[in-house]
Scaffold this active site. Structure first.
Site, PDB file in Angstrom:
ATOM      1  N   THR A  21      31.762  45.030  40.915  1.00 15.23           N
ATOM      2  CA  THR A  21      33.008  44.957  40.194  1.00 15.23           C
ATOM      3  C   THR A  21      32.958  43.408  39.520  1.00 15.23           C
ATOM      4  OG1 THR A  21      33.983  44.199  42.109  1.00 15.23           O
ATOM      5  CG2 THR A  21      34.331  46.475  41.572  1.00 15.23           C
ATOM      6  N   SER A  22      31.795  42.760  39.375  1.00 14.27           N
ATOM      7  CA  SER A  22      31.670  41.417  38.959  1.00 14.27           C
ATOM      8  C   SER A  22      31.366  41.475  37.529  1.00 14.27           C
ATOM      9  CB  SER A  22      30.747  40.841  39.728  1.00 14.27           C
ATOM     10  OG  SER A  22      29.385  41.182  39.761  1.00 14.27           O
ATOM     11  N   ARG A  23      30.053  41.157  37.170  1.00 11.82           N
ATOM     12  CA  ARG A  23      29.976  41.327  35.654  1.00 11.82           C
ATOM     13  C   ARG A  23      28.561  42.017  35.504  1.00 11.82           C
ATOM     14  NH1 ARG A  23      34.130  40.252  34.559  1.00 11.82           N
ATOM     15  NH2 ARG A  23      35.174  38.859  33.217  1.00 11.82           N
ATOM     16  N   HIS A  83      35.235  49.465  33.632  1.00 14.89           N
ATOM     17  CA  HIS A  83      35.616  48.090  33.673  1.00 14.89           C
ATOM     18  C   HIS A  83      37.306  48.113  34.046  1.00 14.89           C
ATOM     19  CE1 HIS A  83      34.809  43.645  32.936  1.00 14.89           C
ATOM     20  NE2 HIS A  83      35.880  43.644  33.714  1.00 14.89           N
ATOM     21  N   GLY A 142      34.033  33.609  46.807  1.00 13.57           N
ATOM     22  CA  GLY A 142      35.154  33.161  46.318  1.00 13.57           C
ATOM     23  C   GLY A 142      36.370  33.713  46.734  1.00 13.57           C
ATOM     24  N   ARG A 143      37.245  33.628  45.678  1.00 11.11           N
ATOM     25  CA  ARG A 143      38.714  34.465  46.029  1.00 11.11           C
ATOM     26  C   ARG A 143      38.504  35.887  46.109  1.00 11.11           C
ATOM     27  NH1 ARG A 143      40.198  30.335  41.729  1.00 11.11           N
ATOM     28  NH2 ARG A 143      38.954  31.661  40.706  1.00 11.11           N
ATOM     29  N   ILE A 144      37.918  36.614  45.136  1.00 15.01           N
ATOM     30  CA  ILE A 144      37.785  37.981  45.073  1.00 15.01           C
ATOM     31  C   ILE A 144      36.928  38.462  46.245  1.00 15.01           C
ATOM     32  CG2 ILE A 144      37.071  40.095  43.964  1.00 15.01           C
ATOM     33  CD1 ILE A 144      37.921  38.774  41.427  1.00 15.01           C
ATOM     34  N   GLU A 197      29.313  46.821  27.364  1.00 15.28           N
ATOM     35  CA  GLU A 197      30.703  47.482  27.676  1.00 15.28           C
ATOM     36  C   GLU A 197      31.276  47.904  25.941  1.00 15.28           C
ATOM     37  OE1 GLU A 197      33.031  45.461  30.413  1.00 15.28           O
ATOM     38  OE2 GLU A 197      31.433  45.618  31.749  1.00 15.28           O
TER      39      GLU A 197
HETATM   40  C1  GLV Z   1      38.004  41.172  34.509  1.00 15.46           C
HETATM   41  O1  GLV Z   1      36.788  41.673  34.589  1.00 15.46           O
HETATM   42  C2  GLV Z   1      38.178  39.624  34.639  1.00 15.46           C
HETATM   43  O2  GLV Z   1      37.399  38.875  34.607  1.00 15.46           O
HETATM   44  O3  GLV Z   1      39.333  39.348  34.735  1.00 15.46           O
END
Ligand code: GLV
Ligand code: GLV
Length: 369
Positions: free
Chosen positions: A264-266, A317, A160-162, A295
């Site tokens: 860096t997602s979830r 995060h 996707g975007r990221i 978290e």
């Molecule tokens: C950060 O984790 C976001 O989803 O913006």
């Protein structure tokens, strides 16, 4: 006299909130840095607020929506991810919610890239060596070496975007790129990146020809030096292609012993117990994590095991935590500005009041005629 629009924010999101104050909204901001207890959010919603500003720390479900029945008009989430919001419940109660996509794409992608580099080149153990005065000599390979990312192969899980922004950065480092996405493949983008890679090679800018392509998950995981996760968290039942524990004992065992994982997602996309074991038993060489199942990361997390500290980077995060990305009141630059814009669009009936046309509304399907 018309009633003032009432908004409760579960968190201070900075100067962008002045936009609401200047519009004459009746705005209340929860003052503590921690998330408010859910009971307080329910109480505020019950009191008849029109809009609720939330962060990823606030569980938003049927209890909240029920409390706002007939009064709550929008939930504006300060994040691109919205796994804390129950989409089915929002639709059941006919309440639109917004997110802050786009503005944190590059920040998150570059952070993932930096984590990959820090892990690969062992920046953390190397700085510890210096600071703890254990740097006894300059030596060709002692006490340890890292690995280049340049010319290596990276698997991008989620395009996707990221994921796409991450691909763009990897292309700049002459990496071979294997893409996997359980739900959506953007072949136009991959083709454009291949053209960029070919051009750089033809013009002598890159030494080797590198490639990009979509592959099945097994191939993406088993043939790569780095694996970076950019998929949203989707639990069983939320999607035909859930991502919960996508990285587990089975998929970790597919990876090379030299492979490194970046998340860096979830957090729940990775089975943390399996990952800690994979690092302890050297099924893979390293991991850099910015997100966790719980978290802040609990004190007793297996990821904190000192035995794996040299190859396990743990960040709080932090991927979107750049000043402009987090705080700019400009909806095209900052999460804060975009969050406020999404809220205002719904409350002031922008786009002719058509929720399906509002760019920041996530659950448009709940409002299709
Ligand atoms: C950060 O984790 C976001 O989803 O913006
Ligand atoms: C390393 O510092 C070198 O000069 O090669």
């Amino acid at each position: 006299m018309t009633q003032r629009i009432r908004v409760f924010a579960t968190c201070d999101i900075g100067d962008a909130l002045n936009i609401l104050r200047q519009k004459g909204y009746d705005l209340e901001v929860y003052p503590a840095p921690e998330a408010p207890p859910k009971s307080l959010v329910i109480e505020k919603v019950k009191s008849g607020i029109d809009g609720l500003i939330t962060t990823l720390r606030d569980p938003i479900d049927a209890e909240i929506f029920a409390a706002g029945k007939g009064t709550l008009k929008v939930v504006a989430q300060y994040a691109v991810g919205f796994d804390n919001i129950n989409r089915a419940d929002a639709n059941k109660y006919n309440i639109p919610f917004t997110n802050t996509a786009d503005v944190l794409t590059e920040a998150t992608a570059e952070f993932a890239f930096f984590l990959m580099g820090a892990l690969a080149r062992k920046l953390w153990p190397a700085e510890h060596l210096t600071r703890e005065n254990r740097w006894g000599y300059w030596h060709p390979y002692l006490p340890f070496l890292g690995d280049e990312v340049t010319g290596k192969t990276v698997a991008v899980i989620g395009t996707g975007r990221i994921g796409q922004a991450f691909i763009k950065k990897c292309a700049g480092f002459d990496m071979n790129i294997l893409c996997f996405d359980p739900a959506y493949e953007n072949h136009d983008y991959i083709k454009a990146i291949q053209e960029v890679l070919d051009f750089r090679f033809q013009r002598g800018i890159s030494r080797e020809r590198v490639t990009i392509r979509y592959t099945p998950l097994h191939e993406a995981l088993s043939n790569t030096d780095f694996i970076s996760l950019h998929a949203p968290l989707l639990r069983q039942g939320e999607s035909p292609t859930p991502t919960y524990h996508l990285i587990n004992e089975t998929t970790l065992r597919m990876m090379k012993p030299t492979a490194m994982l970046i998340n860096t997602s979830r957090g729940p996309v990775v089975d943390e117990v399996a990952l800690a074991r994979a690092l302890r038993e050297n099924w893979i060489a390293g991991a850099a994590l910015d997100v966790y199942a719980t978290e802040p990361l609990p004190a007793d997390s297996p990821l904190r095991d000192p035995a794996i500290a040299d190859r396990c980077r743990l960040l709080p995060h932090f991927a979107s935590a750049a000043r402009i990305t987090r705080l700019s009141p400009d909806p095209n630059q900052g999460m804060a500005g975009r969050c406020v814009q999404g809220l205002v669009d719904v409350l002031e009936g922008n786009y002719g009041g058509d929720i399906t046309k509002m760019p920041n509304v996530v659950n448009k399907e709940g409002f299709a005629k």
